[in-house]
Design an enzyme around this catalytic site. Structure first.
Site, mmCIF file in Angstrom:
data_model
loop_
_atom_site.group_PDB
_atom_site.id
_atom_site.type_symbol
_atom_site.label_atom_id
_atom_site.label_comp_id
_atom_site.label_asym_id
_atom_site.label_seq_id
_atom_site.Cartn_x
_atom_site.Cartn_y
_atom_site.Cartn_z
ATOM 1 N N ASP A 182 -25.785 -5.326 -0.111
ATOM 2 C CA ASP A 182 -27.291 -4.941 -0.183
ATOM 3 C C ASP A 182 -27.547 -3.356 0.235
ATOM 4 O O ASP A 182 -28.455 -2.808 -0.542
ATOM 5 C CB ASP A 182 -27.915 -5.632 0.985
ATOM 6 C CG ASP A 182 -27.762 -7.308 0.516
ATOM 7 O OD1 ASP A 182 -27.703 -7.594 -0.572
ATOM 8 O OD2 ASP A 182 -28.238 -8.030 1.338
ATOM 9 N N TYR B 222 0.749 -1.175 0.093
ATOM 10 C CA TYR B 222 -0.019 -0.016 -0.051
ATOM 11 C C TYR B 222 0.958 1.411 0.010
ATOM 12 O O TYR B 222 0.130 2.464 -0.125
ATOM 13 C CB TYR B 222 -0.946 -0.039 1.360
ATOM 14 C CG TYR B 222 -1.940 -1.004 1.265
ATOM 15 C CD1 TYR B 222 -2.959 -1.255 0.185
ATOM 16 C CD2 TYR B 222 -1.725 -2.152 2.024
ATOM 17 C CE1 TYR B 222 -3.876 -2.241 0.170
ATOM 18 C CE2 TYR B 222 -2.715 -3.096 1.938
ATOM 19 C CZ TYR B 222 -3.531 -3.408 1.160
ATOM 20 O OH TYR B 222 -4.476 -4.486 1.245
ATOM 21 N N HIS C 8 -14.882 -8.451 -0.171
ATOM 22 C CA HIS C 8 -14.916 -9.980 -0.368
ATOM 23 C C HIS C 8 -15.985 -11.009 0.265
ATOM 24 O O HIS C 8 -16.252 -11.986 -0.095
ATOM 25 C CB HIS C 8 -13.475 -10.814 0.069
ATOM 26 C CG HIS C 8 -12.367 -9.988 -0.351
ATOM 27 N ND1 HIS C 8 -12.193 -9.582 -1.737
ATOM 28 C CD2 HIS C 8 -11.485 -9.168 0.293
ATOM 29 C CE1 HIS C 8 -11.210 -8.872 -1.864
ATOM 30 N NE2 HIS C 8 -10.859 -8.547 -0.657
ATOM 31 N N ASN D 123 -14.029 2.614 -0.860
ATOM 32 C CA ASN D 123 -12.885 1.316 -0.898
ATOM 33 C C ASN D 123 -13.461 0.417 0.411
ATOM 34 O O ASN D 123 -13.265 0.953 1.507
ATOM 35 C CB ASN D 123 -11.606 1.944 -0.560
ATOM 36 C CG ASN D 123 -10.495 0.963 -0.455
ATOM 37 O OD1 ASN D 123 -10.811 -0.159 -0.274
ATOM 38 N ND2 ASN D 123 -9.468 1.500 -0.615
ATOM 39 N N HIS E 36 -9.832 0.017 -4.904
ATOM 40 C CA HIS E 36 -9.158 -0.520 -4.066
ATOM 41 C C HIS E 36 -7.548 -0.110 -4.482
ATOM 42 O O HIS E 36 -7.178 0.050 -5.782
ATOM 43 C CB HIS E 36 -8.990 -2.098 -4.326
ATOM 44 C CG HIS E 36 -10.326 -2.910 -3.912
ATOM 45 N ND1 HIS E 36 -10.358 -3.036 -2.524
ATOM 46 C CD2 HIS E 36 -11.613 -3.212 -4.669
ATOM 47 C CE1 HIS E 36 -11.504 -3.435 -2.503
ATOM 48 N NE2 HIS E 36 -12.463 -3.487 -3.418
ATOM 49 N N LEU E 37 -6.794 0.135 -3.750
ATOM 50 C CA LEU E 37 -5.430 0.674 -3.812
ATOM 51 C C LEU E 37 -4.499 -0.267 -4.447
ATOM 52 O O LEU E 37 -3.952 0.123 -5.480
ATOM 53 C CB LEU E 37 -4.756 0.914 -2.383
ATOM 54 C CG LEU E 37 -5.288 2.292 -1.842
ATOM 55 C CD1 LEU E 37 -4.795 2.414 -0.382
ATOM 56 C CD2 LEU E 37 -5.156 3.599 -2.448
ATOM 57 N N SER E 38 -4.508 -1.587 -4.104
ATOM 58 C CA SER E 38 -3.864 -2.657 -4.846
ATOM 59 C C SER E 38 -4.712 -3.329 -5.652
ATOM 60 O O SER E 38 -5.933 -3.211 -5.690
ATOM 61 C CB SER E 38 -3.365 -3.459 -3.736
ATOM 62 O OG SER E 38 -4.547 -4.253 -3.163
ATOM 63 N N ARG F 219 -9.146 -12.818 -2.425
ATOM 64 C CA ARG F 219 -9.315 -11.430 -2.421
ATOM 65 C C ARG F 219 -9.816 -11.282 -4.129
ATOM 66 O O ARG F 219 -9.982 -10.301 -4.411
ATOM 67 C CB ARG F 219 -8.144 -10.709 -2.449
ATOM 68 C CG ARG F 219 -7.560 -10.538 -0.966
ATOM 69 C CD ARG F 219 -6.300 -9.578 -0.850
ATOM 70 N NE ARG F 219 -5.401 -9.936 0.602
ATOM 71 C CZ ARG F 219 -6.012 -9.105 1.538
ATOM 72 N NH1 ARG F 219 -6.913 -8.461 1.714
ATOM 73 N NH2 ARG F 219 -5.170 -9.484 2.454
#
Length: 145
Positions: A87, A23, A80, A74, A100-102, A111
């Site tokens: 919902d 990250y 996951h 994020n 998502h950063l990665s 993931r």
């Protein structure tokens, strides 16, 4: 002026300390400052919220419907397995971009699947802080809610 909610989930308050090889060393405060500067340049108002608690994120999504033009979410690891968060995204009428950063697809097998993505307007992964800017730009470049 468009108003966008930047909603960050679990462990994002640990940016800069948690897995810097994945990250980076920039913090959540660094992210917020950069996005604030970016938003000023494109005349967009941002509100930031981070929580490690699923219910707080769900409440923020519910409350956002009357206040914001879009949400950059994020969800962290909640992406996951949190059907409750999924919902909540599906239940609101404003668009949500999952960020998502990665790149979760380049990481551990668990993931690779997002339960949020099917109900989000789109998903941006693996581009670090730039992914948030792209999501904000999307809202600025589209007129649909």
């Amino acid at each position: 002026m468009p108003h966008i909610l930047i909603l960050n989930g679990p462990n994002l308050n640990r940016l800069g300390k948690r897995e810097p090889d994945v990250y980076g060393t920039d913090t959540l405060t660094d992210l917020e400052q950069r996005l604030f500067q970016f938003a000023e340049g494109i005349q967009t108002e941002l509100t930031f919220f981070q929580s490690n608690h699923e219910g707080d994120l769900i409440d923020a999504l519910h409350e956002a419907e009357e206040q914001y033009d879009g949400i950059v979410l994020n969800p962290g690891a909640f992406s996951h397995y949190s059907y409750a968060l999924r919902d909540a995204v599906a239940a609101i009428s404003i668009p949500v971009i999952e960020v998502h950063l990665s790149n979760p697809h380049a990481r551990e097998e668990f993931r690779h699947r997002s339960v949020i993505a099917p109900v989000a307007r789109g998903q941006i992964t693996g581009l670090g802080f730039e992914g948030y800017k792209l999501a904000i730009s999307y809202f600025m470049n589209t007129n649909n809610k």
